[in-house]
Scaffold this motif. Structure first.
Motif, mmCIF file in Angstrom:
data_model
loop_
_atom_site.group_PDB
_atom_site.id
_atom_site.type_symbol
_atom_site.label_atom_id
_atom_site.label_comp_id
_atom_site.label_asym_id
_atom_site.label_seq_id
_atom_site.Cartn_x
_atom_site.Cartn_y
_atom_site.Cartn_z
ATOM 1 N N SER B 47 0.858 -1.185 0.000
ATOM 2 C CA SER B 47 0.000 0.000 0.000
ATOM 3 C C SER B 47 0.901 1.243 0.000
ATOM 4 O O SER B 47 2.106 1.140 0.209
ATOM 5 C CB SER B 47 -0.901 0.005 1.230
ATOM 6 O OG SER B 47 -0.142 0.407 2.334
ATOM 7 N N PHE B 48 0.320 2.412 -0.217
ATOM 8 C CA PHE B 48 1.106 3.657 -0.239
ATOM 9 C C PHE B 48 1.864 3.861 1.061
ATOM 10 O O PHE B 48 3.006 4.311 1.083
ATOM 11 C CB PHE B 48 0.169 4.855 -0.471
ATOM 12 C CG PHE B 48 -0.030 5.149 -1.913
ATOM 13 C CD1 PHE B 48 1.024 5.614 -2.677
ATOM 14 C CD2 PHE B 48 -1.263 4.964 -2.515
ATOM 15 C CE1 PHE B 48 0.852 5.885 -4.020
ATOM 16 C CE2 PHE B 48 -1.434 5.224 -3.847
ATOM 17 C CZ PHE B 48 -0.384 5.682 -4.602
ATOM 18 N N PHE B 49 1.200 3.506 2.150
ATOM 19 C CA PHE B 49 1.803 3.729 3.463
ATOM 20 C C PHE B 49 3.109 2.944 3.589
ATOM 21 O O PHE B 49 4.165 3.490 3.905
ATOM 22 C CB PHE B 49 0.797 3.316 4.532
ATOM 23 C CG PHE B 49 1.331 3.389 5.920
ATOM 24 C CD1 PHE B 49 1.688 4.598 6.476
ATOM 25 C CD2 PHE B 49 1.468 2.231 6.692
ATOM 26 C CE1 PHE B 49 2.171 4.667 7.768
ATOM 27 C CE2 PHE B 49 1.964 2.304 7.980
ATOM 28 C CZ PHE B 49 2.305 3.513 8.515
ATOM 29 N N HIS B 50 3.034 1.623 3.281
ATOM 30 C CA HIS B 50 4.235 0.796 3.398
ATOM 31 C C HIS B 50 5.288 1.198 2.365
ATOM 32 O O HIS B 50 6.478 1.196 2.659
ATOM 33 C CB HIS B 50 3.873 -0.685 3.256
ATOM 34 C CG HIS B 50 3.197 -1.208 4.467
ATOM 35 N ND1 HIS B 50 2.102 -2.060 4.425
ATOM 36 C CD2 HIS B 50 3.432 -0.983 5.776
ATOM 37 C CE1 HIS B 50 1.710 -2.323 5.648
ATOM 38 N NE2 HIS B 50 2.505 -1.683 6.495
#
Lengths: 127, 564
Positions: B47-50
């Motif tokens: 995901s964008f976060f990771h």
């Protein structure tokens, strides 16, 4: 034609359109708001901010500040998204979606101001 | 500050955009490339976060490893590309920043803006010193001893760096800049409310002229002292009202003539206008009679003009054969025996070695001494660097123009009353000068005394002003009593009291002072602070006037008034 001006206007308008694209749609329906579009909006907004660095004119200073406001709102929206999806595990509920989208709505307002000032400046140019 | 900040931002635009774009590409790629589970089944992409987390630690080369789970080969391929991309972007940013810091123009902006901020924040009165060569540093050192602040402008970057090594008491701002330009003068505080005067003492006459004009136009209220060599520049400086024009040649010629005509008065002037913190000059007694002047340049012409006194005949030795219309002229430098003999060295009483070349001057002086051991030698020293040579030779009278300019500037700017006193002393008898010079020498123990003036007003002498307004008699003698032991006297002399347009020369101990009087004093350095104590502290003044010790401050006396 001034290449620097073209690039500058391009990024300001592009930031506003991407922001608008993310914002448009029912505020609480996550499927209408693509996270990639938010990402693109953040990146383009940041580039637009950096392009305004080092401009000592009055209009340049105001453009920089509206741009910083948009950055702040969009990054907050992204952080809320990250917290909801990864940290709390609540996922994109209608409440979370609406707060993310409304923050991007605020950023959109700032971007619209930027675009308006760009248009005003262009119109006021005599040549 | 502002301009530096904007300059950095402007230069950093490109690297920051590159950084943002590369980060964006790297993060975007990671959110697309599929991953793999531990059991080998395909997993969804990050995901964008990771992805942002991974790129953040990879780009800064911290490298925590494959987080949150082991990568698929496709992800590793993309991560490799990301590493190179982001490292390049960071290096580009850092190199641009370093190059900017090394940039001469940027450094100058940085130094100039720091200097401008420093000047704006100055609270104490200061002088603006333009040009800090030999003269300028002499002036600055004297100002430093006297406790004044100053701002220095100098063209020569090396000189400015050397000034950093000077051990000044205060941290005075210095800038490498052309002092002739209005922008630089304004930045150095020309229109600053605390600026008390401008000293144009650069080596360049034209530059001094420019400084004088700028000051007269931009801030006509403050005095400007300009150094000039040629008569043309002197005339144009005078034409627009420069307050003081210091011409070292003229001044020295005047001194020499004064020393010949009235040695005692000259001695007194020499003591009073010396640079504070230096030793007293030796006594000069140039004789009347036949004088030889070597070199008929600007200096020689000044000397010839001033030495045209009754009882003095002049002979000029000049390489071009130029000389005064009336006098006798010999062609030559003056280092040759034949030329000196032709000029009548054997019968001469004095010789002025006044060429613009130090080595020639020394050679003339030594040759003259050898031919006629009784001759009085005046040597002109052009460069401070030749101090050792001139000190070893010991001419009877040395002319160092940097020192003369510095002395004149200091005595004019620090004590405006002194010039009035010196003008008045010219009207008096030689014997009075002799007496006063002897008293000053006794007081100051071989050092040049400090000369300063005090106005007996509310701001500078609160206690004394109040006492005088309340009709407490304060005499000149009491003023110089020691605040710790009133029987003892402070080692200082009151030279003059100025009351409105009236002046009283050398008042005796019984002279009664009045409020608003301006007092000119000469004495040792410490007397200045001791006297300030007497003038400002009511208790000390009370003790000096009455002999009784009155303890406590104003509040104490208000609460517990002493019964009489």
């Amino acid at each position: 034609m001034n290449l620097e001006k073209v690039i500058f206007a391009f990024f300001i308008v592009f930031a506003a359109t991407l922001n608008f694209g993310f914002f448009i749609g029912d505020i609480d329906r996550p499927e209408l708001h693509n996270i990639y579009e938010l990402f693109a909006a953040i990146v383009v907004n940041m580039i637009a901010t950096v392009l305004k660095f080092g401009d000592r004119t009055q209009i340049g200073a105001v453009l920089l500040s509206t741009s910083l406001v948009a950055d702040l709102q969009l990054i907050t929206a992204a952080v809320i998204w990250a917290i909801a999806v990864h940290i709390n595990g609540t996922g994109m509920t209608p409440e979370v979606t609406s707060s993310v989208v409304s923050l991007s709505g605020g950023a959109l307002l700032a971007n619209i101001i930027s675009v308006t000032m760009l248009v005003v400046e262009t119109v006021m140019m005599r040549r | 500050m502002n301009s530096v900040f904007f300059l950095v931002l402007r230069r950093m635009r490109a690297p920051i955009i590159v950084l943002i774009v590369f980060y964006a590409i790297a993060v975007l790629g990671l959110t697309i490339v599929p991953g793999i589970n531990a059991d080998g089944t395909p997993a969804p992409a990050m995901s964008f976060f990771h992805a942002f987390y991974f790129i953040s630690f990879t780009a800064t080369t911290i490298g925590f490893g494959e987080i949150p789970r082991a990568f698929s080969d496709a992800q590793r391929l993309w991560a490799t590309a990301c590493i190179y991309m982001t490292v390049i972007a960071w290096s580009y940013s850092i190199l641009t920043l370093l190059a900017l810091l090394q940039d001469k123009a940027f450094q100058h902006t940085l130094v100039a803006s720091r200097f401008a901020r420093h000047v704006v924040r100055m609270h104490a009165p200061f002088f603006l010193v333009c040009g800090c060569g030999e003269t300028g540093s002499l002036i600055c050192r004297a100002l430093d001893i006297l406790g004044y602040d100053f701002v220095i402008l100098d063209k020569d970057a090396q000189r400015v760096e050397e000034l950093d090594l000077e051990d000044f008491k205060t941290n005075d701002p210095t800038l490498t800049a052309d002092a002739g330009s209005a922008a630089n003068l304004l930045m150095a505080g020309l229109c600053h409310p605390q600026c008390k005067g401008v000293l144009a003492v650069t080596n360049d006459d034209e530059c001094n002229l420019a400084i004088a004009i700028n000051t007269r136009l931009l801030n006509p209220d403050i005095p400007v002292l300009a150094r000039a060599r040629s008569r043309g520049v002197t005339a144009s400086m005078a034409s627009f009202g420069t307050h003081h024009i210091v011409n070292a040649y003229e001044r020295f010629a005047e001194y020499l003539a004064l020393a010949v005509a009235s040695p005692e008065r000259f001695r007194l002037i020499e003591i009073l206008t010396g640079l504070p913190g230096t030793t007293l000059p030796q006594v000069h007694l140039p004789p009347h009679g036949r004088w030889i002047i070597c070199g008929y340049g600007l200096f020689g012409q000044s000397i010839a003009r001033y030495l045209a006194l009754p009882g003095i005949t002049l002979t000029v030795i000049d390489p071009e054969g130029e000389g005064p219309a009336s006098g006798h002229t010999v062609r030559g430098i003056g280092t040759e025996v034949s030329v000196l003999e032709a000029a009548g060295i054997m019968e001469a009483h004095g010789i002025v070695a006044g060429s613009p070349n130090d080595i020639n001057n020394l050679s003339i002086a030594m040759m003259a001494k050898k031919l006629n051991p009784d001759i009085f030698v005046v040597a002109r020293q052009n460069q401070g660097a030749n101090d050792v040579l001139f000190d070893t030779f010991r001419a009877d009278f040395s002319m160092v123009h940097t020192r003369i300019v510095a002395q004149e500037c200091i005595s004019i700017i620090t004590t405006p009353l002194l010039s009035r006193f010196l003008a008045a002393i010219r009207q008096t008898d030689e014997s009075e000068s002799h007496e006063l010079a002897a008293r000053l020498e006794a007081i100051c123990k071989g050092q040049v005394p400090e000369v300063w003036s005090v106005q007996l007003d509310l701001r500078n002498a609160a206690a004394a002003h109040k006492a005088l307004l309340n009709n407490w008699p304060l005499s000149a003698g009491q003023l110089l009593s020691d605040g710790a032991r009133r029987e003892a006297n402070l080692p200082a002399i009151i030279l003059m009291v100025e009351r409105g347009s009236e002046i009283f020369l050398l008042p005796d101990a019984e002279f009664m002072l009045k409020a608003e009087d301006a007092v000119l004093l000469a004495g040792q350095h410490f007397v200045r602070s001791a006297l300030n104590m007497t003038l400002r502290n009511a208790n000390v003044l009370h003790y000096i006037l009455t002999g009784e010790d009155r303890g406590g401050g104003q509040l104490w006396q208000l609460l517990f008034p002493r019964r009489r």
